[in-house]
Design a protein around this motif. Sequence first.
Motif, PDB file in Angstrom:
ATOM      1  N   MET A   1       0.732  -1.142   0.109  1.00 32.45           N
ATOM      2  CA  MET A   1       0.074  -0.032  -0.024  1.00 32.45           C
ATOM      3  C   MET A   1       0.899   1.387  -0.040  1.00 32.45           C
ATOM      4  O   MET A   1       0.492   2.254  -0.772  1.00 32.45           O
ATOM      5  CB  MET A   1      -1.240   0.013   1.079  1.00 32.45           C
ATOM      6  N   VAL A   2       1.847   1.249   0.831  1.00 34.05           N
ATOM      7  CA  VAL A   2       2.918   2.311   0.737  1.00 34.05           C
ATOM      8  C   VAL A   2       3.315   2.791  -0.585  1.00 34.05           C
ATOM      9  O   VAL A   2       3.374   3.837  -0.861  1.00 34.05           O
ATOM     10  CB  VAL A   2       3.795   2.215   2.000  1.00 34.05           C
ATOM     11  N   ALA A   3       3.900   1.920  -1.252  1.00 35.34           N
ATOM     12  CA  ALA A   3       4.349   2.123  -2.501  1.00 35.34           C
ATOM     13  C   ALA A   3       3.271   2.367  -3.463  1.00 35.34           C
ATOM     14  O   ALA A   3       3.625   3.354  -4.300  1.00 35.34           O
ATOM     15  CB  ALA A   3       5.174   0.907  -2.854  1.00 35.34           C
ATOM     16  N   ASP A   4       2.060   1.999  -3.567  1.00 31.78           N
ATOM     17  CA  ASP A   4       1.047   2.277  -4.598  1.00 31.78           C
ATOM     18  C   ASP A   4       0.605   3.422  -4.242  1.00 31.78           C
ATOM     19  O   ASP A   4       0.310   4.410  -5.025  1.00 31.78           O
ATOM     20  CB  ASP A   4      -0.076   1.095  -4.437  1.00 31.78           C
ATOM     21  N   VAL A   5       0.496   3.916  -2.696  1.00 36.70           N
ATOM     22  CA  VAL A   5       0.055   5.412  -2.643  1.00 36.70           C
ATOM     23  C   VAL A   5       1.004   6.555  -2.870  1.00 36.70           C
ATOM     24  O   VAL A   5       0.740   7.368  -3.300  1.00 36.70           O
ATOM     25  CB  VAL A   5      -0.392   5.475  -1.253  1.00 36.70           C
ATOM     26  N   HIS A   6       2.222   5.980  -2.644  1.00 35.99           N
ATOM     27  CA  HIS A   6       3.267   6.967  -3.006  1.00 35.99           C
ATOM     28  C   HIS A   6       3.525   7.253  -4.141  1.00 35.99           C
ATOM     29  O   HIS A   6       3.124   8.582  -4.560  1.00 35.99           O
ATOM     30  CB  HIS A   6       4.729   6.487  -2.423  1.00 35.99           C
ATOM     31  N   ARG A   7       3.453   6.284  -5.272  1.00 37.66           N
ATOM     32  CA  ARG A   7       3.471   6.611  -6.544  1.00 37.66           C
ATOM     33  C   ARG A   7       2.103   7.565  -6.975  1.00 37.66           C
ATOM     34  O   ARG A   7       1.981   8.415  -7.754  1.00 37.66           O
ATOM     35  CB  ARG A   7       3.310   5.349  -7.275  1.00 37.66           C
ATOM     36  N   THR A   8       0.993   7.368  -6.472  1.00 38.86           N
ATOM     37  CA  THR A   8      -0.190   7.866  -6.570  1.00 38.86           C
ATOM     38  C   THR A   8      -0.260   9.238  -6.122  1.00 38.86           C
ATOM     39  O   THR A   8      -0.605  10.193  -6.992  1.00 38.86           O
ATOM     40  CB  THR A   8      -1.518   7.093  -5.902  1.00 38.86           C
ATOM     41  N   LEU A   9       0.294   9.712  -5.256  1.00 34.51           N
ATOM     42  CA  LEU A   9       0.410  10.914  -4.581  1.00 34.51           C
ATOM     43  C   LEU A   9       1.295  11.788  -5.490  1.00 34.51           C
ATOM     44  O   LEU A   9       1.122  12.908  -5.899  1.00 34.51           O
ATOM     45  CB  LEU A   9       1.055  11.019  -3.244  1.00 34.51           C
ATOM     46  N   LEU A  10       2.435  11.223  -6.242  1.00 31.03           N
ATOM     47  CA  LEU A  10       3.415  12.009  -7.064  1.00 31.03           C
ATOM     48  C   LEU A  10       2.900  11.685  -8.488  1.00 31.03           C
ATOM     49  O   LEU A  10       3.025  12.995  -9.203  1.00 31.03           O
ATOM     50  CB  LEU A  10       4.894  11.231  -6.866  1.00 31.03           C
ATOM     51  N   TYR A  11       2.218  10.953  -8.839  1.00 31.09           N
ATOM     52  CA  TYR A  11       2.027  10.683 -10.184  1.00 31.09           C
ATOM     53  C   TYR A  11       0.564  10.815 -10.677  1.00 31.09           C
ATOM     54  O   TYR A  11       0.120  11.299 -11.795  1.00 31.09           O
ATOM     55  CB  TYR A  11       2.494   9.443 -11.120  1.00 31.09           C
ATOM     56  N   GLY A  12      -0.405  10.882  -9.381  1.00 36.66           N
ATOM     57  CA  GLY A  12      -1.599  10.989  -9.723  1.00 36.66           C
ATOM     58  C   GLY A  12      -2.443   9.665 -10.078  1.00 36.66           C
ATOM     59  O   GLY A  12      -1.513   8.544 -10.419  1.00 36.66           O
ATOM     60  N   GLY A  13      -3.496   9.495 -10.681  1.00 34.97           N
ATOM     61  CA  GLY A  13      -4.200   8.318 -10.963  1.00 34.97           C
ATOM     62  C   GLY A  13      -5.306   7.865  -9.708  1.00 34.97           C
ATOM     63  O   GLY A  13      -5.643   8.630  -8.773  1.00 34.97           O
ATOM     64  N   ILE A  14      -5.511   6.636  -9.652  1.00 35.97           N
ATOM     65  CA  ILE A  14      -6.196   6.153  -8.676  1.00 35.97           C
ATOM     66  C   ILE A  14      -5.889   4.700  -8.042  1.00 35.97           C
ATOM     67  O   ILE A  14      -5.673   3.598  -8.818  1.00 35.97           O
ATOM     68  CB  ILE A  14      -7.826   5.804  -8.925  1.00 35.97           C
ATOM     69  N   PHE A  15      -6.071   4.647  -6.825  1.00 37.04           N
ATOM     70  CA  PHE A  15      -5.601   3.272  -6.081  1.00 37.04           C
ATOM     71  C   PHE A  15      -6.894   2.844  -5.573  1.00 37.04           C
ATOM     72  O   PHE A  15      -7.699   3.531  -4.738  1.00 37.04           O
ATOM     73  CB  PHE A  15      -4.531   3.492  -4.922  1.00 37.04           C
ATOM     74  N   GLY A  16      -7.215   1.434  -5.642  1.00 39.39           N
ATOM     75  CA  GLY A  16      -8.336   1.067  -4.999  1.00 39.39           C
ATOM     76  C   GLY A  16      -8.300  -0.336  -4.476  1.00 39.39           C
ATOM     77  O   GLY A  16      -7.370  -1.327  -5.068  1.00 39.39           O
TER      78      GLY A  16
END
Length: 341
Positions: free
Chosen positions: A251-266
């Motif tokens: 989760m930390v890696a998927d959220v970190h990428r989402t914060l920096l690059y955008g998009g959606i994590f679900g």
Amino acid sequence: ADDLAMTSDIVTVTRHVLSEQFRLGVATTGDLTLLLTAITTTSKFIASNVRRARLINLIGMAGETNVQGEEQKKLDVLSNNIMINSLRASGKTAVLVSEENEEAIIIEDRYRGKYCVVFDPLDGSSNIDAGVNIGTIFGIYHINETNTKGSVQDVLKPGSQMVAAGYCMYGSSANLVLSTGKGVHGFTLDPGLGEFILTHPDIRIPPRGKIYSFNEGNSVYFHPPVTNYLNSVKFPPSGKAPYSARYIGSMVADVHRTLLYGGIFGYPDDKKSKSGKLRLLYEAFPMAYLTEQAGGLASTGTKRILDIQPTQIHERCPVFLGSKEDVQDLMKFYEAEANKS
Ligand code: P6P
């Protein structure tokens, strides 16, 4: 040298938090700063252990299982103990909730302070052996009443009442991402200094991204709104490019990428996981807090995550978070489903 190019303006976590408080004229006792120091010290220790784990065969099972029934890896146990001891010793906490402990920990009088910390000491730990980025996730509440013995009631509060939240991601470098309610700021551990240095001031999540991050191995269990949303980004109307799929499973890696690059994590609720898999208090709340502070949205599909009133410390909730427009697109499919019935 692998040290950061030395600049004349080295902003550590302590200096950053104090400057934020000075800027807003917040009456500071230094307690939150000291508490965050206890957390960063823990993160430094875990970072060095994760780095060496594959050398000093910390890999492998600790032979015990945690409240989640998951086999604990030695690094889980070590990280949890380090975190609990460091937080207790800070003298700033009253109640601790860890993913690894079935019951809340009530700090004894002589060490009791005015903050409560909910945390997952090493999230994504099933990935340790594969060398995938893992992380520590934490959220901080103020106790309800001062001078009273802490209780679980001090942490069974909506995430909107958190005073701070963050994570430390352990990978090629150690990245601490933190918010005390005044934006989101990223720090990189300089091993030479042994300090987290401000490297990503004021992280802002793009209003729309081009990435969706779901475990599509669960597609057979997905409810229609999720299936319909995923189809809309995989088979977009003509002229629009499909989104890219990125899923790390940490989760930390998927959220970190989402914060920096955008998009959606679900991580949705589905026919197999009735409330989803992620834990509300120490996974969904801190990540939702950070996402909103960075200008994004965090929803269960139908409700703002930070508005949820927890009833148990290990309860789960569905999570959709990321770029505002992408999460809004997802929510439209839940609204459409609700309008059908
Ligand atoms: P799945 C890791 O075990 C974790 O708790 C989160 O870090 C991650 O987002 C999720 O579970 C991955 O779950 O079912 O996709 O492997």
